[in-house]
Structures are given as C-alpha cells and as structure tokens.
Design a protein around this motif. Structure first.
Motif, PDB file in Angstrom:
ATOM      1  N   SER A 189    -113.834  68.340  14.898  1.00 18.98           N
ATOM      2  CA  SER A 189    -112.979  68.666  16.038  1.00 18.98           C
ATOM      3  C   SER A 189    -111.715  67.850  15.900  1.00 18.98           C
ATOM      4  O   SER A 189    -111.766  66.639  15.707  1.00 18.98           O
ATOM      5  CB  SER A 189    -113.692  68.305  17.351  1.00 18.98           C
ATOM      6  OG  SER A 189    -112.795  68.465  18.432  1.00 18.98           O
ATOM      7  N   TYR A 212    -118.442  76.259  23.428  1.00 18.91           N
ATOM      8  CA  TYR A 212    -119.223  76.258  22.179  1.00 18.91           C
ATOM      9  C   TYR A 212    -120.139  75.038  22.151  1.00 18.91           C
ATOM     10  O   TYR A 212    -119.700  73.926  22.400  1.00 18.91           O
ATOM     11  CB  TYR A 212    -118.309  76.294  20.959  1.00 18.91           C
ATOM     12  CG  TYR A 212    -119.061  76.844  19.776  1.00 18.91           C
ATOM     13  CD1 TYR A 212    -119.576  76.020  18.796  1.00 18.91           C
ATOM     14  CD2 TYR A 212    -119.304  78.213  19.700  1.00 18.91           C
ATOM     15  CE1 TYR A 212    -120.312  76.543  17.745  1.00 18.91           C
ATOM     16  CE2 TYR A 212    -120.044  78.747  18.652  1.00 18.91           C
ATOM     17  CZ  TYR A 212    -120.542  77.900  17.686  1.00 18.91           C
ATOM     18  OH  TYR A 212    -121.281  78.420  16.651  1.00 18.91           O
ATOM     19  N   GLU A 242    -126.712  76.127  17.424  1.00 14.86           N
ATOM     20  CA  GLU A 242    -125.324  76.262  17.899  1.00 14.86           C
ATOM     21  C   GLU A 242    -125.101  77.642  18.486  1.00 14.86           C
ATOM     22  O   GLU A 242    -125.847  78.559  18.192  1.00 14.86           O
ATOM     23  CB  GLU A 242    -124.336  75.989  16.778  1.00 14.86           C
ATOM     24  CG  GLU A 242    -124.417  76.965  15.619  1.00 14.86           C
ATOM     25  CD  GLU A 242    -123.302  76.811  14.613  1.00 14.86           C
ATOM     26  OE1 GLU A 242    -122.161  76.474  15.027  1.00 14.86           O
ATOM     27  OE2 GLU A 242    -123.538  77.007  13.415  1.00 14.86           O
ATOM     28  N   ASP A 258    -122.285  80.084  21.474  1.00  9.49           N
ATOM     29  CA  ASP A 258    -121.344  80.172  22.591  1.00  9.49           C
ATOM     30  C   ASP A 258    -122.121  80.449  23.875  1.00  9.49           C
ATOM     31  O   ASP A 258    -122.826  81.470  23.949  1.00  9.49           O
ATOM     32  CB  ASP A 258    -120.375  81.362  22.325  1.00  9.49           C
ATOM     33  CG  ASP A 258    -118.929  80.921  22.443  1.00  9.49           C
ATOM     34  OD1 ASP A 258    -118.690  79.946  23.198  1.00  9.49           O
ATOM     35  OD2 ASP A 258    -118.075  81.529  21.780  1.00  9.49           O
ATOM     36  N   LYS A 298    -120.387  69.761  23.291  1.00 14.64           N
ATOM     37  CA  LYS A 298    -119.755  70.974  23.844  1.00 14.64           C
ATOM     38  C   LYS A 298    -118.259  70.954  23.545  1.00 14.64           C
ATOM     39  O   LYS A 298    -117.594  69.950  23.800  1.00 14.64           O
ATOM     40  CB  LYS A 298    -119.961  71.034  25.365  1.00 14.64           C
ATOM     41  CG  LYS A 298    -121.404  71.255  25.772  1.00 14.64           C
ATOM     42  CD  LYS A 298    -121.552  71.368  27.272  1.00 14.64           C
ATOM     43  CE  LYS A 298    -121.549  70.022  27.949  1.00 14.64           C
ATOM     44  NZ  LYS A 298    -121.873  70.067  29.389  1.00 14.64           N
ATOM     45  N   SER A 299    -117.788  72.051  23.010  1.00 10.87           N
ATOM     46  CA  SER A 299    -116.351  72.184  22.779  1.00 10.87           C
ATOM     47  C   SER A 299    -115.867  73.352  23.619  1.00 10.87           C
ATOM     48  O   SER A 299    -116.444  74.439  23.552  1.00 10.87           O
ATOM     49  CB  SER A 299    -116.086  72.466  21.294  1.00 10.87           C
ATOM     50  OG  SER A 299    -114.713  72.752  21.108  1.00 10.87           O
ATOM     51  N   ASN A 317    -113.669  75.305  23.297  1.00 13.96           N
ATOM     52  CA  ASN A 317    -113.265  76.512  22.573  1.00 13.96           C
ATOM     53  C   ASN A 317    -113.751  76.426  21.129  1.00 13.96           C
ATOM     54  O   ASN A 317    -113.516  75.430  20.453  1.00 13.96           O
ATOM     55  CB  ASN A 317    -111.736  76.602  22.612  1.00 13.96           C
ATOM     56  CG  ASN A 317    -111.255  77.949  22.135  1.00 13.96           C
ATOM     57  OD1 ASN A 317    -111.844  78.521  21.205  1.00 13.96           O
ATOM     58  ND2 ASN A 317    -110.217  78.468  22.761  1.00 13.96           N
ATOM     59  N   LYS A 318    -114.420  77.481  20.661  1.00 13.71           N
ATOM     60  CA  LYS A 318    -114.957  77.463  19.293  1.00 13.71           C
ATOM     61  C   LYS A 318    -113.838  77.233  18.277  1.00 13.71           C
ATOM     62  O   LYS A 318    -114.031  76.594  17.256  1.00 13.71           O
ATOM     63  CB  LYS A 318    -115.683  78.776  18.991  1.00 13.71           C
ATOM     64  CG  LYS A 318    -116.342  78.769  17.623  1.00 13.71           C
ATOM     65  CD  LYS A 318    -117.149  80.015  17.346  1.00 13.71           C
ATOM     66  CE  LYS A 318    -117.797  79.885  15.972  1.00 13.71           C
ATOM     67  NZ  LYS A 318    -118.483  81.116  15.544  1.00 13.71           N
ATOM     68  N   LYS A 319    -112.629  77.685  18.613  1.00 15.41           N
ATOM     69  CA  LYS A 319    -111.501  77.548  17.663  1.00 15.41           C
ATOM     70  C   LYS A 319    -111.196  76.083  17.391  1.00 15.41           C
ATOM     71  O   LYS A 319    -110.616  75.730  16.391  1.00 15.41           O
ATOM     72  CB  LYS A 319    -110.269  78.255  18.222  1.00 15.41           C
ATOM     73  CG  LYS A 319    -110.239  79.759  17.964  1.00 15.41           C
ATOM     74  CD  LYS A 319    -108.919  80.375  18.413  1.00 15.41           C
ATOM     75  CE  LYS A 319    -108.736  80.179  19.916  1.00 15.41           C
ATOM     76  NZ  LYS A 319    -107.524  80.816  20.488  1.00 15.41           N
ATOM     77  N   LEU A 353    -113.201  73.848  16.760  1.00  9.59           N
ATOM     78  CA  LEU A 353    -114.291  73.231  16.010  1.00  9.59           C
ATOM     79  C   LEU A 353    -114.382  73.898  14.645  1.00  9.59           C
ATOM     80  O   LEU A 353    -114.597  75.102  14.538  1.00  9.59           O
ATOM     81  CB  LEU A 353    -115.602  73.466  16.787  1.00  9.59           C
ATOM     82  CG  LEU A 353    -116.726  72.476  16.642  1.00  9.59           C
ATOM     83  CD1 LEU A 353    -116.292  71.055  17.008  1.00  9.59           C
ATOM     84  CD2 LEU A 353    -117.894  72.890  17.527  1.00  9.59           C
ATOM     85  N   LYS A 389    -116.255  74.188  10.934  1.00  9.76           N
ATOM     86  CA  LYS A 389    -117.615  73.951  10.458  1.00  9.76           C
ATOM     87  C   LYS A 389    -117.673  74.156   8.951  1.00  9.76           C
ATOM     88  O   LYS A 389    -117.111  75.106   8.430  1.00  9.76           O
ATOM     89  CB  LYS A 389    -118.577  74.935  11.131  1.00  9.76           C
ATOM     90  CG  LYS A 389    -120.009  74.843  10.622  1.00  9.76           C
ATOM     91  CD  LYS A 389    -120.883  75.898  11.309  1.00  9.76           C
ATOM     92  CE  LYS A 389    -122.218  76.024  10.624  1.00  9.76           C
ATOM     93  NZ  LYS A 389    -123.032  77.103  11.211  1.00  9.76           N
TER      94      LYS A 389
END
Lengths: 92, 92
Positions: free
Chosen positions: A70, B2, B39, B41, B69-70, B72-74, B76, B78
């Motif tokens: 992140s 996310y 993992e 959403d 927890k983020s 927004n998935k964007k 993060l 991976k």
C-alpha cells in the motif's frame, strides 16, 4: 510503501531449512505479526533487496509468497483479535 | 472495502474443529489465496457479519486473526510468487 508479506513454505524437500531462512530474512526487514505474516514500511530499494534475498531460497514450484503493498500506511486499517505475536519470537 | 484476513488458529483445546469452522466462514465471504490467508471486496455490513460469525468460534486467548482493510483495492498492489492456492480447495 507499507508492505504485508505472507508465506506458505512447503515442508517437502528439506522445507524446514527453507522456512527458517525465509523467516530470518523477513525478520530483517519486517515485523513478525503472526505465524507466517510480516508487515512494515519499506522503501522500493528495501523491497527489491528483500525479494532478491528470498529469491535464493523460495522454490516456485513448492512455496508461495504474497506481498501486498500500500503506497501509504494511512490507507490501510488493521484490526487484531486474540493473541499478538511475541515481539521477541525468533522462530515461528 | 478491500480486505485481507490472516488467521493463526491454535490446535490446543479442540483447535482442529475451530480451524475448520473458521476456514468455512472465511470461504463464505472471501477468496482463499494461501494457507491461512483470505482476501476480497466486502461492504462494511459484510465485514460486520463476517466478524460476528467468527467471534462465535475464535478463542481470544489462543487464536489470532488480523484483518487489514484498504478503502480501495486500487491502493493495494499484490505480488504473488510460487504456487497459487487451488481455487477449489475446500479445506486447507
């Protein structure tokens, strides 16, 4: 860059030795927060160095490593239930 | 939101049964990506429901669950090395 690293090292083919090496490398760069989970703030350079060290030991056909990144720790909330990893744990 | 969920369930005091229950609950809400890592959403409501179900089984003095927890998935990234969790794995 805030990093969460999780690994699953197979015990096949001398896996215990690989596990111990992977654990020690991760401990050098990140905080051990749960059985096979590490987290911490790293620069891009540190991430590259960590991956280069892990790459020597990790067997792509047997083991699994996931690195979540992140861009900012503030964008990541964390909730912990139950027991905390013993900060002094030198082995899982 | 996310979510990345990692757990470490102790085998003490009938832990195998707890592990199987925790695994099944997590599979209902999230994708199983590695040994004890999930993992996906989720809405705030789904996160509350997941936690309520887990709360019945998790032993705070023996087990550990971490939920990252983020918003927004964007935000993060991976990276996965090695073997991927078998999408059809119904038990770890």
């Amino acid at each position: 860059m805030y990093v969460i690293l999780v690994y699953d090292i197979s015990f096949e083919e001398n896996g215990q030795k690989v596990l111990s090496k992977v654990f020690k490398i991760c401990k050098k760069y990140l905080h051990h927060v749960q059985n096979s989970v590490f987290e911490g703030d790293l620069t891009e350079y540190q991430i590259l160095a960590l991956k280069a060290e892990l790459n020597v030991h990790v067997r792509k056909n047997l083991d699994s490593i996931i690195i979540f990144k992140s861009r900012n720790k503030k964008w990541l909330d964390k909730e912990l239930w139950g027991i905390q990893e013993d900060k002094t744990s030198n082995f899982l």
